[in-house]
Design an enzyme around this catalytic site. Structure first.
Site, PDB file in Angstrom:
ATOM      1  N   GLU A 133     -11.227   0.443  -4.183  1.00 10.77           N
ATOM      2  CA  GLU A 133     -10.593   0.894  -2.934  1.00 10.77           C
ATOM      3  C   GLU A 133      -9.318   1.657  -3.266  1.00 10.77           C
ATOM      4  OE1 GLU A 133     -10.009  -2.837  -0.962  1.00 10.77           O
ATOM      5  OE2 GLU A 133      -8.490  -3.513  -2.375  1.00 10.77           O
ATOM      6  N   ASP A 156       0.822  -1.213   0.000  1.00 12.34           N
ATOM      7  CA  ASP A 156       0.000   0.000   0.000  1.00 12.34           C
ATOM      8  C   ASP A 156       0.855   1.262   0.000  1.00 12.34           C
ATOM      9  OD1 ASP A 156      -2.171  -1.803   0.301  1.00 12.34           O
ATOM     10  OD2 ASP A 156      -1.910  -1.762   2.475  1.00 12.34           O
TER      11      ASP A 156
END
Length: 495
Positions: free
Chosen positions: A186, A23
């Site tokens: 997302e 991430d």
């Protein structure tokens, strides 16, 4: 893996930050580029890195260093801190993330004038639920938080204006994009380029179907139109050494060209292939055509051996590499002239309070030189508390142990040699069509030889077997008493 004469490898198949570094979020200042990652249950949390060139990275901080910022030892495996966004504005670094186990709920915002810290206490956005928050500012300086939401039976990206000083919402959250129709929209990031605002998201789930998708609008609040060439970047369905490509964050270079960091995995072995180092950070080049971004693997050369180290624990403070899935390191580790003393410390999540470093590379060797004394201690390679291989020194013996799910197996036992003793964990070529084999052994006193107590299939310490979002770490903990660790070493072995 082709290398040049400086020991660098092609960025198309080599991470710019190897080992568990998922991430990624990036920003640029006059001092270079700064990068942050998810850290899940490990503390201190959220590693922060600096680079002058996007390919050579040096860790400068762990942003969350106190229980006020992230309570250590309370989060179970793969929970804790998820998907930060790192931004720089008017001399201040801003970090927003989600603590999945904070009883107050919502997202948390931190700030610092120096990315090396200290970072502030969190401001809690308690009125928001979801994950993967992003920070952007409109032309009037209003902060917009875009995030992944599952509210009201829908899944997609919502957005709201927020007062960062108080954490209060200025308006009601609104949907801005549900993605292209793939699962799990997302990881939003919002940017302005010229007269367009771009919303970059991840879709398809963070497994083999992962993709990068983009939409644009004339304003930061939308409405957003989907790019005609979505998904704009993916490796799904192709035989590429890097899979699960997605969760991208864009940055503009000083010369006006653009790049992106994104996560990816490197599965190996037989079907379904197994990735063991977790999700790592890769680099892509971004070009623009008709005001749409187009992604391609970066053509840069990346240095190898990023995680190699030899640590005699001589510095007053622990190196930034050391993290713990249990209690915070300062609760159980203290420096002494001979190394570092690691003591037993219970944790609320039942995970060991130990010193662990992220593992990288296909094949490698790690060793810990220690004096157990009267302590019971373990050196282990772990994916989580239910999946680890280790060497336990207790009762005058060293025992090789494998934990896979509910099974705990003893592989071999030797008398404990005279202290200090060298305990080695080694990743080597696979025997059983997995990603690698793991050898557990004791140094034989020659400095290089190893008395191997056990050799195991590495696939059981992979995400495909154990599940979750993390990767392998190697470390040491005390099951009782205190163990003196004189030295630790990790070396990636390359052809």
């Amino acid at each position: 893996m082709p290398l040049d004469d400086t020991g660098r490898a092609d960025a198309e198949s080599t991470p710019i930050v190897s080992g568990m570094s998922p991430d990624p979020s990036i920003c640029r200042t006059d001092e270079g580029y700064f990068l942050a990652h998810s850290s899940f249950e490990y503390s201190p949390g959220v590693p922060v890195w600096h680079s002058p060139d996007l390919v050579s990275w040096r860790q400068v901080a762990n942003a969350l260093t106190s229980d006020d910022q992230f309570p250590a030892g309370r989060s179970s495996a793969s929970r804790g801190i998820w998907a930060p966004t790192l931004r720089h504005r008017d001399g201040t670094f801003w970090l927003i993330t989600t603590n999945m186990d904070d009883p107050r709920g919502g997202h948390q915002v931190y700030r610092a004038t120096d990315p090396a810290g200290p970072w502030s206490a969190p401001v809690h956005l308690t009125e928001l639920n979801g994950i993967d928050p992003d920070l952007a500012w409109d032309d009037e300086g209003v902060c917009l938080v875009s995030y992944c939401s599952w509210s009201h039976g829908a899944a997609g990206i919502r957005q709201v204006a927020v007062d960062l000083a108080s954490g209060k919402l200025i308006e009601e959250p609104r949907w801005i994009w549900h993605g292209t129709g793939l699962s799990h929209p997302e990881g939003p990031h919002l940017y302005r380029r010229g007269s367009w605002w771009y919303l970059v998201i991840a879709e398809g789930g963070t497994e083999r179907g992962h993709v990068v998708s983009v939409a644009r609008s004339r304003g930061p609040r939308g409405p957003f139109e989907s790019a005609p060439h979505n998904p704009v970047y993916t490796h799904r369905g192709i035989r590429h050494p890097v899979q699960s490509v997605g969760h991208a964050d864009l940055v503009e270079r000083p010369d006006g060209t653009w790049a992106a960091v994104h996560l990816g995995t490197r599965p190996r072995g037989g079907t379904p292939r197994f990735h063991v180092n977790g999700r790592e950070t890769f680099l892509a080049d971004v070009s623009w055509a008709e005001d749409w971004p187009h992604f391609a693997p970066a053509k840069a050369r990346v240095p190898l051996g990023q995680r190699d180290f030899e640590d005699a624990f001589a510095a007053p403070a622990l190196d930034l590499r050391w993290v713990s899935p249990g209690a915070r390191p300062e609760r159980f580790a203290r420096g002494v002239p001979e190394g570092v003393v690691v003591g037993h410390a219970p944790s609320g999540n039942g995970e060991p309070s130990g010193l662990f470093a992220r593992v990288a590379g296909d094949h490698w060797e790690a060793e810990f030189v220690l004096t157990p004394g009267s302590a019971d201690c373990t050196v282990a390679l772990r994916l989580d508390g239910r999946h680890w291989y280790g060497l336990r020194a207790a009762g005058g013996e060293v025992t090789a142990v494998a934990r896979v799910g509910q099974l705990l197996t003893v592989l071999g036992t030797r008398p404990l040699p005279d202290s200090p003793v060298t305990l080695r964990v080694r990743s080597t070529e696979p025997t059983w069509n997995g990603p690698d084999d793991i050898e557990l052994g004791i140094g034989d006193g020659t400095g290089t030889g190893t008395d191997v107590l056990g050799r195991l299939d590495g696939r059981y310490l992979s995400t495909e077997v154990a599940g979750g979002f993390t990767g392998r770490l190697v470390g040491v903990w005390a099951d009782s008493g205190e163990v003196l660790v004189h030295r630790a070493r990790f070396t990636e072995r390359r052809a």
